[in-house]
Motif scaffolding. Sequence first.
Motif: not given
Length: 137
Positions: A66-68, A90-92, A114-115, A119-120
């Motif tokens: 899962t991702y936030a 880590c990014f989806k 700076d996201v 963004s997952g």
Amino acid sequence: MRTRIAPFAMTAVLLGGVAAAATTGPASASEPKANVAIQSCYGTAKNYTSTPGSSGRNAHWPATGTYAYTTKNCADINLKVKATRQVTTCFKATGKCNGWKTATAGKWMQAATDVKDGSGFYIQFKGAARSAGQIAY
């Protein structure tokens, strides 16, 4: 008549500008804007407990697979861990993780900066032990 109105009008405009300048100033002289944004971001922090790792696998948050998703509340992904750990984000979208950083117990740190909103992501904690603390994103 024209020459007398212009000086009076100019004086009124200048006095109005001075009065406006005197009544406007920084939003808060004691607190810079950046600090207000950080405090607002940290005010949305959530408690977390990571999923433990297993042999050869790091602990991570949120749950496996899962991702936030980042919000408009914070420009960065911020962590405050209860025990000092090495962390990576880590990014989806890219399937990649940034470099390992040290998160010091009891102190806020930027796990990613700076996201883009929405963004997952997930956080890995080096080692199998669970991690607990707060996260703001």
